[in-house]
Design a protein around this motif. Structure first.
Motif, mmCIF file in Angstrom:
data_model
loop_
_atom_site.group_PDB
_atom_site.id
_atom_site.type_symbol
_atom_site.label_atom_id
_atom_site.label_comp_id
_atom_site.label_asym_id
_atom_site.label_seq_id
_atom_site.Cartn_x
_atom_site.Cartn_y
_atom_site.Cartn_z
ATOM 1 N N ALA A 29 3.517 44.800 58.968
ATOM 2 C CA ALA A 29 4.754 45.052 59.706
ATOM 3 C C ALA A 29 5.370 43.700 60.028
ATOM 4 O O ALA A 29 4.797 42.903 60.778
ATOM 5 C CB ALA A 29 4.464 45.828 60.985
ATOM 6 N N VAL A 63 -2.204 45.741 58.851
ATOM 7 C CA VAL A 63 -3.153 46.853 58.957
ATOM 8 C C VAL A 63 -4.064 46.783 57.741
ATOM 9 O O VAL A 63 -3.595 46.816 56.600
ATOM 10 C CB VAL A 63 -2.431 48.205 59.025
ATOM 11 C CG1 VAL A 63 -3.436 49.343 59.063
ATOM 12 C CG2 VAL A 63 -1.518 48.258 60.248
ATOM 13 N N ARG A 80 0.167 51.510 59.621
ATOM 14 C CA ARG A 80 1.319 50.704 60.043
ATOM 15 C C ARG A 80 2.380 51.574 60.700
ATOM 16 O O ARG A 80 2.998 51.178 61.698
ATOM 17 C CB ARG A 80 1.910 49.957 58.852
ATOM 18 C CG ARG A 80 3.061 49.037 59.246
ATOM 19 C CD ARG A 80 3.618 48.261 58.072
ATOM 20 N NE ARG A 80 4.225 49.112 57.054
ATOM 21 C CZ ARG A 80 4.865 48.658 55.987
ATOM 22 N NH1 ARG A 80 4.953 47.339 55.785
ATOM 23 N NH2 ARG A 80 5.383 49.480 55.094
#
Length: 770
Positions: free
Chosen positions: A248, A294, A306
Motif C-alpha cells: 500500500a 503485506v 492489503r
C-alpha cells in the motif's frame, strides 16, 4: 536548480538531465579487460566505423569482444548473448542475428542466451531511446567478424595454409584450393586459443552477401514460447521458500504514512506479516515511495490483506494537485513570454506585421504506460549478496541502484532479466525491484513484489501533461513568415531534483527547438511548469505533444490558406537541406550531428512516399477524411496518412493507415512493420482515450475500466508500412518509438477533413458527438 558536470554518470535519457545529487558511479576508468576491450568514448576509427554514434558516450560504452558474446560448442552449436532486454521490439533476436550473419553461422544452429546485468562485462545495457540497433549494428558485426576470423585462423593453422586461402561459409571453414572443410564445432577449441583480432584489421562482409540481415525471413527467437505460454516473464519466477508481497503506497506523490492498523489484514488466511516499507523523500529518482507491505503465502492473500488495512496518510505538499486547475495554469503560462530556447530572426516583429496570424493552443494530459504486464520483481538477499529476477529495461542500472540502496558492493548483485510484457519506458525505472530487495533483506527470505493494475495506474512515472501554443504569421500570399511555439510542461528532471521547472535539453530537442521548417523568423519558448507527481519517459516522450501541435498547426495553416495539407506541409519543410538550429546544447538523441543531421530531403521523401503509396487525394466516402503528418524523432523520419470515418453519432473508426519510415540501414524489416503497426494502435489509443487526471493530489483512474486502451475491434482495419531503402552509407536509426508521434495529428487532421471539427485537445472523448 544546479547541474553537475559529468552527465556520463547517469544513464540513457537520465544522463542528459544533469541534476545535482543524483549519484552514479563513474564511467569505467580502465579501458582494458582480460580477453577484450571496452570503449568508453567513440574512438573507433573510420576504417571500422563507416559512421560514428553516441554509443561510446553511454555509461560503460561498448564492449566488442567475441569471447564475451559468443561460445561455440564441440557439436557446433553457437550460443550468442543478447545483452539488451526484450519487450516486443525483437532486439533479443536482432542483435544476435547480426553476430551470426557476420560470423557465417547457420541460424538454425544458433542459441540465444539472455545476459544478466553487468555493464563492465557487456557494455551499456539500457534498452531505451530506440538505440539498440543504431548503437550496436557495427559492434555486433565486429564481434561476429572477430569470431569468424578466429575460426578461419584456427583452420588455416591446422591445414598449414595461409589464412587468406580459407573462408567461413555457413557454419564451416573451407579451403577452396583443396576443398577441405571443417565445421565450427571441430574448430572451437583451437579458435578459442586465437588472439582476438584488432578492430582496425577486421574485414566486414559486403552487404550484398548478407543471408539474414535486411531479409525479414527470421522470426523472433521467443515466438514459439510466447505463443505456447512457455515464455518466462517476471511473474513466472518461483523460488523455494518465496514470500509474496503487495504494498500500500502513499496515494499522493510525496505523501507519508502517519499510522496503520494491521489487525484485520493479519486475520486474512495466508497473510503472515504486515510491515512498513522504507520510502524516500520526493523527488528521489527511482527509489520506492514507501508504504505498508503485506506478506503472504500467495499474491491473492496479500491483496486481500492489503484491502483490509486501516491506513492514515499525510498527503503533503502535492495534496492539492488538480488537473482542471493545473490545465488553466499551463494555458495561462503559454500565453505569456517564457524562457527563449531558440531564436532566429525576429518573430515578434514578423507576427506584428503579418497579414494574418493563425493561433493554435493544444493540450495533452498525463498518460500512464499500462504495459500489459504490471511491474513485478523477485529478490533474494542473503547477507551482502542479492539476486534479482525482473522485467527491467536497464539491468545494469538496476544492478547499480540495488547495490546503492542495500549498501553492498555492486559485484555482489546479480540481475536476471526476464521477458518484458511491454515496457514503453516504465520498466527503465526499477523502483519495483528495489522494493523487493528491501523486503527480502528485512525478511531474510526470497520475496516477490507484485504490482496490481491499480498500483500500476496510480503510482506510475507518468508521461507529462502539456500545453503547446503556436502562433504562425502569414504574409498576404499565405507564406508563413513567423513561428512562435511555447511549450509548457513539467519536466522529467523533476523526478531527479526539486526545482526543475524548465524542461531539460533532451526534452526541448524533441520537436521544439529542432523544428525543421524553412521559416525566417522563429521563436521557441519554454515557460516554467512545476511537477506535482512522478514524471518519466513514455514511448516517444515529448515528441508526442510536439508533433501533435506542430502537425495540427500545419493543418490549420492549410485551412486558413485554402491549400492542400500535403502541399502546405512540403512548403513549410522547404528546400532539401541540412537544418542547423541556432540552439545551445542542441539535443540530437545523443548522436553526433555529422552522422545524424536533420535532413529535410529525407523528411520530404517520407512525405512524398506515403502520399504516393497512400493515394493522397483519393476520393473517400461521405463522412470519411484523410489526414497527413510527419515527424523526425530518434533520428528517424516517419510520415503517416490516416483515413477516418465518423458517423452521424460521432463514432470514429479508422479504415486505413499508411506509414512511411526512413530508419536508415535496418536489420529486420518484419520487425519494423510490426513496430509501425503497434505505433498506429498505440497512437489511436492515446488519441481516443489516454488521460490520467488528478483530484486532491490523487490519480482518479484505477484500471482499464476508467483508463481505457484500444480494443481489438477498434484498431485500424489496414495498416500499410513502407520502408525507405537505405543509402550505402546511411547509419541505422530508431524504430521502436518514432512511429507514435505523427499518428495523432494525422488522425485529427483527418477528422477535420471528415467533419470540419478541429481537435486541439486530447483525448477525443465526446468532442465528436453530435
Amino acid at each position: 536548480m544546479n547541474f553537475i558536470d559529468k552527465p556520463g554518470k547517469l544513464r540513457g535519457f537520465e544522463k542528459n538531465i544533469r541534476v545535482e545529487k543524483v549519484s552514479r558511479r563513474s564511467i569505467l576508468k580502465g579501458l582494458g579487460i582480460t580477453g577484450g576491450f571496452v570503449l568508453a568514448a567513440p574512438v573507433m576509427s573510420r576504417q571500422a566505423f563507416a559512421y560514428e554514434t553516441g554509443a561510446g558516450k553511454m555509461p560503460h560504452g561498448v564492449v566488442v569482444d567475441p569471447r564475451v558474446f559468443v561460445a561455440v560448442a564441440p557439436d557446433g552449436t553457437v550460443t550468442i548473448l543478447a545483452h539488451r532486454a526484450e519487450m516486443g521490439t525483437g532486439v533479443r533476436t536482432s542483435l544476435p542475428l547480426i553476430v551470426a550473419e557476420e560470423m557465417e553461422a547457420d541460424w538454425s544452429r544458433v542459441k540465444v542466451q539472455q545476459a544478466h546485468g553487468d555493464e563492465v562485462k557487456f557494455g551499456n545495457q539500457d534498452t531505451d531511446g530506440s538505440r539498440s540497433t543504431r548503437h550496436y549494428l557495427i559492434p555486433m558485426r565486429q564481434i561476429g567478424a572477430s569470431a569468424r576470423t578466429m575460426l578461419e585462423q584456427a583452420a588455416a593453422k591446422r591445414w598449414g595454409v595461409p589464412a587468406t586461402e580459407v573462408k567461413a561459409v555457413n557454419h564451416e571453414v573451407v579451403h577452396s584450393a583443396s576443398g577441405r572443410k571443417l565445421g565450427f564445432g571441430e574448430l572451437a577449441a583451437d579458435a578459442a586459443k586465437e588472439s582476438v583480432p584488432s578492430i582496425e584489421g577486421l574485414k566486414l562482409k559486403d552487404p550484398k552477401d548478407f543471408r539474414y540481415l535486411g531479409k525479414g525471413q527470421i522470426s523472433i527467437v521467443d515466438l514459439h514460447d510466447i505463443t505456447t505460454g512457455k515464455a518466462r516473464y517476471g511473474a513466472d519466477v518461483r523460488l523455494p521458500g518465496m514470500k509474496y508481497a503487495v504494498i500500500a503506497r502513499p496515494p499522493v506523490t510525496g505523501g507519508k504514512l502517519v499510522s496503520f492498523d494491521p489487525d484485520a489484514a493479519l486475520k486474512v488466511p495466508g497473510v503472515e506479516k504486515v510491515m512498513q516499507v522504507r520510502g524516500w523523500p520526493w523527488p528521489s529518482k527511482f527509489q520506492p515511495l514507501g508504504g505498508v507491505a503485506v506478506i503472504a503465502r500467495n499474491t491473492g492473500a496479500a491483496i486481500k490483506g492489503r484491502d483490509a488495512l486501516k491506513l492514515t496518510w499525510d498527503d503533503g505538499a502535492n495534496g492539492k494537485y488538480d488537473s482542471v486547475a493545473y490545465r488553466k495554469e499551463l494555458e495561462e503560462a503559454s500565453r505569456k513570454p517564457g524562457l527563449v530556447v531558440r531564436q532566429e530572426g525576429d518573430a515578434d516583429a514578423a507576427l506584428k506585421s503579418a497579414d494574418k496570424v493563425v493561433v493554435g493552443e493544444y493540450y495533452l494530459p498525463h498518460l500512464a504506460h499500462v504495459s500489459m504486464e504490471p511491474p513485478v520483481a523477485v529478490a533474494d538477499v542473503k547477507g551482502d549478496k542479492a539476486e534479482i529476477w525482473a522485467p527491467v529495461q536497464s539491468p545494469g542500472g538496476t544492478r547499480e541502484d540495488v547495490a546503492k540502496t542495500l549498501g553492498i558492493p555492486e559485484d555482489n548483485v546479480t540481475v536476471n532479466v526476464t521477458l518484458l510484457g511491454g515496457g514503453f519506458g516504465r520498466k527503465s525505472k526499477c523502483d519495483f525491484a528495489l522494493e523487493a530487495a528491501l523486503l527480502s533483506k528485512e525478511l531474510g527470505a526470497p520475496v516477490k513484489v507484485q504490482w496490481t493494475r491499480e498500483d500500476d495506474v496510480r503510482h506510475d512515472f507518468l508521461h507529462t501533461v502539456s500545453v503547446e501554443r503556436i502562433e504562425a504569421g502569414l504574409d498576404k500570399n499565405g507564406k508563413v513568415i513567423a513561428w512562435r511555439h511555447r511549450s509548457v510542461a513539467p519536466s522529467i528532471a523533476s523526478t531527479f531534483a526539486a526545482g526543475a521547472n524548465h524542461q531539460a535539453p533532451f526534452e526541448l530537442g524533441m520537436g521544439l527547438v529542432d523544428m525543421p521548417f524553412e521559416i525566417a523568423n522563429i521563436s521557441c519558448e519554454n515557460p516554467e511548469a512545476a511537477a506535482f507527481t512522478r514524471i518519466g519517459w513514455f514511448r516517444s516522450v515529448s515528441n508526442i505533444p510536439r508533433a501533435f501541435a506542430v502537425q495540427s498547426m500545419v493543418g490549420e495553416i492549410a485551412q486558413a490558406t485554402g491549400r492542400d495539407q500535403k502541399e502546405t506541409l512540403l512548403a513549410l519543410i522547404g528546400s532539401p537541406r541540412i537544418v542547423k538550429p541556432a540552439v545551445k546544447d542542441m539535443w540530437n538523441y545523443g548522436e553526433p550531428y555529422d552522422s545524424y543531421p536533420i535532413d529535410t530531403a529525407r523528411l520530404r521523401k517520407v512525405v512524398e512516399l506515403v502520399a504516393e503509396k497512400g493515394e493522397w487525394g483519393r476520393q473517400v466516402p461521405k463522412g470519411h477524411g484523410l489526414g497527413i503528418a510527419v515527424h523526425r524523432s530518434f533520428v528517424s523520419y516517419i510520415a503517416t496518412i490516416v483515413e477516418v470515418a465518423v458517423d452521424e453519432k460521432g463514432k470514429l473508426t479508422v479504415p486505413r493507415v499508411d506509414t512511411a519510415i526512413d530508419c536508415g540501414t535496418y536489420v529486420n524489416p518484419e520487425r519494423i512493420a510490426s513496430q509501425m503497426e503497434g505505433a498506429a494502435i498505440m497512437g489511436l489509443s492515446v488519441a481516443k482515450y489516454g488521460a490520467i487526471t488528478f483530484k486532491d493530489g490523487k490519480v482518479e483512474q484505477k484500471n482499464f475500466d476508467d483508463f481505457q486502451v484500444l480494443r481489438m475491434d477498434e484498431s485500424p482495419l489496414v495498416t500499410n508500412v513502407y520502408i525507405v531503402p537505405p543509402g550505402p552509407d546511411t547509419p541505422p536509426s530508431g524504430v521502436g518509438e518514432p512511429g507514435v508521434p505523427p499518428f495523432a495529428p494525422a488522425l485529427t487532421n483527418a477528422i477535420f477533413a471528415a467533419t470540419g471539427k478541429r481537435i486541439r485537445s486530447l483525448p477525443l472523448g465526446k468532442q465528436l458527438e453530435a
